[in-house]
Each structure stands twice: as C-alpha cells, then as structure tokens.
Design an enzyme around this catalytic site. Structure first.
Site, PDB file in Angstrom:
ATOM      1  N   GLU A   1       0.829  -1.208   0.000  1.00 42.13           N
ATOM      2  CA  GLU A   1       0.000   0.000   0.000  1.00 42.13           C
ATOM      3  C   GLU A   1       0.863   1.256   0.000  1.00 42.13           C
ATOM      4  O   GLU A   1       0.516   2.256  -0.640  1.00 42.13           O
ATOM      5  CB  GLU A   1      -0.944  -0.016   1.202  1.00 42.13           C
ATOM      6  CG  GLU A   1      -2.052  -1.054   1.066  1.00 42.13           C
ATOM      7  CD  GLU A   1      -2.998  -1.074   2.249  1.00 42.13           C
ATOM      8  OE1 GLU A   1      -4.140  -0.610   2.109  1.00 42.13           O
ATOM      9  OE2 GLU A   1      -2.584  -1.552   3.323  1.00 42.13           O
TER      10      GLU A   1
ATOM     11  N   GLU B   1      -4.690  -9.094   3.625  1.00 42.74           N
ATOM     12  CA  GLU B   1      -5.492  -8.740   4.797  1.00 42.74           C
ATOM     13  C   GLU B   1      -6.836  -9.458   4.888  1.00 42.74           C
ATOM     14  O   GLU B   1      -7.296  -9.791   5.986  1.00 42.74           O
ATOM     15  CB  GLU B   1      -5.723  -7.215   4.825  1.00 42.74           C
ATOM     16  CG  GLU B   1      -4.499  -6.410   5.182  1.00 42.74           C
ATOM     17  CD  GLU B   1      -3.635  -6.065   3.982  1.00 42.74           C
ATOM     18  OE1 GLU B   1      -2.727  -5.228   4.108  1.00 42.74           O
ATOM     19  OE2 GLU B   1      -3.868  -6.640   2.889  1.00 42.74           O
TER      20      GLU B   1
END
Length: 707
Positions: free
Chosen positions: A131, A152
């Site tokens: 990210e 995730e």
C-alpha cells in the site's frame, strides 16, 4: 498522533532517513527516503511509531528543492505489512482508528507530493508495504522481488491503508478485486514478473538490490521518466482515475459480490467489506474512501471472525518457525533416505525428501518394472519444475541424480531414515516393516506414511519398536504444508526428534500426535463426512445434505471432498474409525455400494452427467443411492438441522481427542485443520468457530477458548 497513554508501547522496527542525490543527466537533486529494519537483516514492519517517523521525515522534505522523491526498502523487503501484535492489541482494546488513520496520514504525503514519486520494491511488499508503494506514481522492482500482495482479507480485515482505493484505479476494478479479495483468501501472492504484467509494477530490472547494476539501473529509469515529464508527458499521481467506466466498475463489483457469496456464504465478512469499499472508490476521493475505510476497519477488526482469523495466522506463523513438543534430544544424522514402494505417493515422498533435504533417496519395490517406472516418474517431477521456472535445469538434474532405484536389499542398509508408502493395510505394512528391519541398521529410523492406521500396532513384534514413527505427509504432497508426526506407545525420543528435524528441512509444519485412529485431520474430516452421509442414507436430499455446512465457508463440500480424495480412500478411513469408535462412526450402505462398484466419484463430471430431479449426483451414484436406501427408515433433515449436527459432532470429536491426549491442546487441532485440510482462517482453524456458535458448550459444557 502517537499511541495513547493507555495503549501498550510498541517500539519502532523501521529506521527512516532521507538523503539527496543527483541522478544521471539531471541537475536538480532527488530526495531518497531509505527504509530499513532496526534489527539487522530484518523485515520492514509498520507500527504506529514507525508510521509517525515516516510521516515526520516526509513532512520535513523541502519539495521545492528536489525534483522527485524515491522511497527504497532494504534488500529483504520493501515492507512486510503492519505490526500484527499492535493490531491484535488494538483489536482487543477496540482502538484501531488511530493506528489505521496514521497510516493514511503518513502514506498520503507521498500521494499528495507536488513532485513525481517512485518506489523501489527491493524485496517482499505485502499488506501495508504494498500500500505504501501504491501511494507513489511509479513502482520499480527487480526480477527476484516478492512476494507482493494484499493478504489482509485472509486475516479477517482488509487493506486498510488505501489499497482498496488505489489498486482499482491503477489496474482496473476486476483485476484489483482479484488481488484484494480472492487471491489472498487462497493464500496466493505475486512475483515481480507477474506484477509487471498486471500493471502493478512499471518496470522490472534484472539486477538485484545491493549491486552497482541495480543502483545504476533504477537511477537511469527514474531519470528517463523525469526527462519525459520535462518534455510534456503527463504525470499520473497515485489515485488518478483509470480507464474503467461506471458500467465496467459496477459489473466487476457485482461479479465479485456474487463470487464471494458462492464461495464463503457470508462466513467471511472481510471480503464483502472490501468489495463495498472498492465499489465506493469509483466516485470517492482517496481521502473520502480512506475515512470510510478507517471506520469500517474499526468495526470489522473487533469482530469474532477477525479475532479468529488473526489467531489462526499467528498460530501458523509461530509454528512454521518453531515446532512444539519436540523431544529435548539431538536428532539422528540424516545423510541418506529410502522409500519402500514405487507408487504415486512413494514417488512424491522421494522427490520431497531429495528436493527438501538434499540427500540421496533410494526407492525399492517388489516389482522391478514398477520400480523403474516409479524412479523415472519421480525424476520427471524435477524436470517439470524446471520447465515451469521453479528450478534451474542444472538444479533439476542434480536432484534427479539423487533419486535411484535399489538393485538389492543391501542398497538400503546404510539409510538413516526409511519410510514405507505401501498399500494402506495394517497387515501389509507390518509385514513390510518386519521384512526390512533385518536389513537396516539398528539406529535407522523406520517411518510409516499411514493416514489412519495404528503406528503402535505396526511396531509390534519388531526388535527395535522405539525407532518406528508415524510421518504422515498429506496429499497433494508438493503444496500441503502440514506433517503429522505420530508417536506410537514405544516410539523413542530420538525417532521423534529426527522426524521433526526432517520435517523442518522439508519446510513442513509438524504437529506431534499421539497414536490414535485417524490422528487429527482425517478424524475430524471423517466425523463431518459421517454426519452428512448418514443424513443422505436416511433420506435427506443429497444437495441439501452436501450444502448444509456451507455457512462454515469450507473450501469443499463433503461430497466434493469425497471425490477429491477418492471414495475408496475416504471409505477406508471411515472403516478404521468405525472399528475404533462404532458409536460415533457408522458404516454407510450407500458408500459400501459406491466403493464396491469401483466408482471414482459421486458428483457429476463432464464425462458422467447428473441424474434425478435435482440433478445433483452422477447417474451411477444416484442409482446406487436409490438401491441402498431403506424407505421405511426415511428421516430427512433440513439444512439447518444438519449444520447443527455437524457442529455438535465436531465439538464432540475434538473434545474426545483432547481428553484422549491425541494432541496437547485445541490450538494443535486448529493448526492441523488449517494446514492439513485448508480450513479457512475465518474459522480460526475450527475450535474458535465451535466456541462462537455455541456447539462446544452444548456438547461439552465448556468452550475450547483456543483463540
């Protein structure tokens, strides 16, 4: 935004520093932000303190004095994700907003920078690490970089630091949803060449970080891009809308929602939340979507499913590094191994040991022709891996040379570890071990790959029963990470320690199991299968019975699992369990008929269509069911009733296993089911699920409370 006074303190594990350099052919300096682990050779893991340090360094850059910002990791990682210990702490305290919000604040400084930004993906880039890279305009990797991914959702939450907004605008909504939701739930990540093809990376260099070629290569690439911008090429900052129109975006989102429902049936909430955030990302700004993500993360992460998922991940991670219950004695040296048998499983074991331990493996069989074919097939496995790019041709040739066929019994005399992989019949296995015991050295470990039979019974009558150990490797051997190390009543500590040592060299997670029918994985799976097949025999529609466990979100339905392992195999395990525990495991008239008829599957295939009103079973299996059912005993069950029966049966069986001391605790059962049966993290393995559904208390009067 430092942690609150009441929050535990998590020291920063990331060193962040900035310097300036002038790239080749350029006149103005570039800011180079170097990330490194505070522990030498460690991974870059983002906790609150590290994020605050990154924020302060980026905020302190004089963007008017530099023409670009380049962020680079160390040789091992660009970023290995968030600090899961801190997430666990925030999860338990219900206080994740500050932590997640700090990531948006720090990373957002790169996305909002007035100058072009670049990430040098030097190693793995997972979760928050990837990210961070998505917040820059460009990403450069090297051929060996990886894994790259956003894991995730498998952990019970979603990419909380902007991935749900940035990735779909970069590579398109459909491809992004695959990487955000479906790939991580299957445990899949990307290597650098795959990321380049997907558009996640802009360039992949051949040189590795730490070399002069890497330094000159990335500098030249960035300098060339800056020259293009100077010449009028448009800059595309992170989050710039891509080419997908509203219709394409909506279709991708709806397809993902439908797929998620078919796959997990609502048992895993994180994928649905991630899909909603991707849907909103089409019209929301990065900061609007980020605010929504912070709120959604705070709500999701404190739920039971997220807690179970994180528990399962931490359990798997810890045990992959260090096995439990290993005897405190040194293992025997492993210089040479032998495999008794030359069938499919024997060949897989031989290639696993040769490739993982790097030691010679000799195979033997009663039939010379079958032995030659088995050795050839085993060697072909290495050639196939080379063809797929997993091994170099030279390495494949070296490993192939390690596998040979025995010319006579004397070729096994010097083996340190001998494992039998013959037909799954107790008397056959006992005869084989007795035959070879006289050939082997007294200190050689004698292992069995049985999936359910008694290791103690196999060792009866041997002169050295202390060296007999169960070494249950699961199918498919190449990809299933679990290994059950089974201790018989007279198995010695040296044999156990040696089995654990070999498991570690094979990169398998080993669980110590006391000798009991079915051990752990097969016992649990067979108990669930028993409930479903009893219902089918009693008149329940096969489709209803097979789909009853769907709310658990399992990787396969019970009948799909039956077809995967083969009816004969599962029926044999069931027979073992019925003989040991007839009050809990039944014999199925339908399964008896299926196996007697030699059917290889019960569900339809392209070659063997379905029949009946519902079209659920293959025609031969449906005909056998009609023939074996007794209509006088018909007692159909609803899906809800069957799900409760499955839950209660699993709670009862696991409770019994723990009372018998088959494993040390419920966490061992959970580990076995995650790694051996591919049970999803959202179940926490299995016992946290049985706790939160009330099954454990209904049956045992108490919770397992493993997670």
């Amino acid at each position: 935004m430092a942690p609150t006074a009441s929050a535990p303190s998590f020291p920063s594990t990331v060193d962040v520093r900035a310097e300036q350099l002038v790239l080749p052919g350029r006149t103005r300096p570039t800011a180079l932000v170097r990330l490194d682990a505070t522990e030498p050779g460690g991974l870059i893991i983002w906790g609150s303190r590290a994020l605050a340090d990154l924020r302060d360094v980026l905020a302190g850059l004089d963007t008017g004095a530099v023409e670009a910002i380049v962020v680079t990791g160390n040789e091992r990682s660009f970023g290995a994700g968030a600090n899961l210990k801190e997430i666990r702490s925030a999860q338990l305290r219900g206080a994740s907003e500050e932590y997640v919000g700090l990531g948006h604040e720090a990373f957002g400084l790169l996305a909002d920078a007035p100058v072009p930004t670049f990430s040098l993906v030097t190693g793995q880039a997972l979760g928050g690490g990837l990210e961070l890279a998505l917040h820059t305009d460009h990403r450069i990797g090297h051929r060996g970089a990886g894994p790259l991914g956003l894991p995730e959702c498998r952990l019970g939450f979603f990419p909380g630091w902007g991935g749900v907004h940035l990735l779909p605008h970069l590579i398109g909504p459909a491809a992004a949803l695959e990487q955000i939701v479906f790939a991580p739930m299957r445990g899949r990540t990307l290597r650098a060449p795959e990321a380049l093809e997907l558009g996640l990376l802009d360039a992949v260099l051949d040189a590795a970080p730490g070399t002069e070629q890497w330094e000159s290569g990335w500098q030249q690439w960035v300098a060339t891009r800056l020259e293009a911008i100077d010449a009028g090429a448009p800059r595309r900052p992170a989050g710039t809308p891509g080419e997908a129109d509203a219709q394409e975006w909506e279709q991708a989102v709806e397809a993902a929602r439908a797929r998620a429902e078919r796959t997990w049936h609502g048992a895993a909430p994180a994928p649905l939340v991630a899909i909603d955030l991707v849907a909103a990302a089409r019209t929301q700004s990065r900061t609007e979507n980020g605010d929504r993500a912070v709120r959604a993360f705070a709500e999701l992460v404190v739920g039971d499913v997220a807690k179970a998922s994180l528990y399962a991940f931490e359990l798997v991670s810890a045990r992959s590094r260090r096995a439990a219950d290993v005897p405190p004695v040194p293992p025997a040296p492993l210089r040479r191994a032998a495999v008794i048998g030359a069938g499919l499983m024997a060949g897989q074991l031989a290639s696993l040991i040769a490739g993982g331990a790097g030691i010679p493996v000799v195979m033997t069989d009663l039939d010379d022709e079958r032995l030659a074919a088995g050795v050839a097939r085993t060697r072909e496995r290495f050639a196939a891996q080379a063809a797929k790019g997993r091994l170099s041709p030279e390495r494949a040739e070296q490993l192939s040379a390690l596998v040979t066929g025995a010319r006579g019994p004397e070729d096994l005399a010097d083996a340190d570890f001998v494992i039998e992989a013959v037909f799954e019949d107790l008397e056959v296995k006992r005869a084989v071990l007795a035959q070879w015991e006289g050939v082997l050295r007294p200190d050689a470990v004698l292992a069995t790959n049985t999936s359910s039979l008694s290791v103690t019974a196999m060792a009866e009558g041997l002169r050295h029963p202390q060296r007999v150990v169960g070494f249950h490797v699961f199918n498919p051997v190449e990809v299933t990470p679990l290994l059950e190390v089974v201790a018989g009543e007279r198995t010695g500590d040296t044999a156990l320690a040696t089995a654990f040592d070999l498991a570690a060299r094979l990169r398998r997670t080993a669980v110590r199991v006391q000798d009991a029918p079915g051990f752990v994985v097969n016992r649990v799976l067979t108990r669930m299968f028993d409930v479903v097949v009893r219902a089918v025999d009693a008149g329940t529609d096969p489709a209803v019975a097979d789909r009853a466990p769907d709310p658990m979100g399992l990787p396969m339905t019970p009948l799909r699992l039956l077809d995967f392992v083969g009816p004969a195999v599962l029926h044999h395990v069931n027979a073992t369990m019925h003989e040991a525990y007839p009050e809990r495991f039944a014999r199925s008239p339908w399964m008896d008929a299926v196996v007697e008829a030699g059917l290889q599957h019960v569900l339809p295939t392209r070659e063997e269509p379905a029949t009946g009103a519902d079209g659920y079973l293959a025609a031969p299996a449906a005909e056998l069911l009609e023939r074996t059912r007794d209509p006088r005993r018909a007692a159909p069950a609803t899906a809800e009733e069957l799900l409760a029966r499955v839950q209660d049966a699993l709670a009862e069986e696991i409770g019994t296993m723990l009372a018998e001391g088959v494993v040390a605790g419920p966490e061992d059962v959970d580990l076995c089911m995650v790694l051996g049966a591919n049970y999803p993290f959202h179940l926490g393995g299995i016992t946290p699920y049985l706790d939160r559904t009330g099954a454990a208390e209904r049956v045992l009067g108490r919770r397992f409370a493993a997670g």
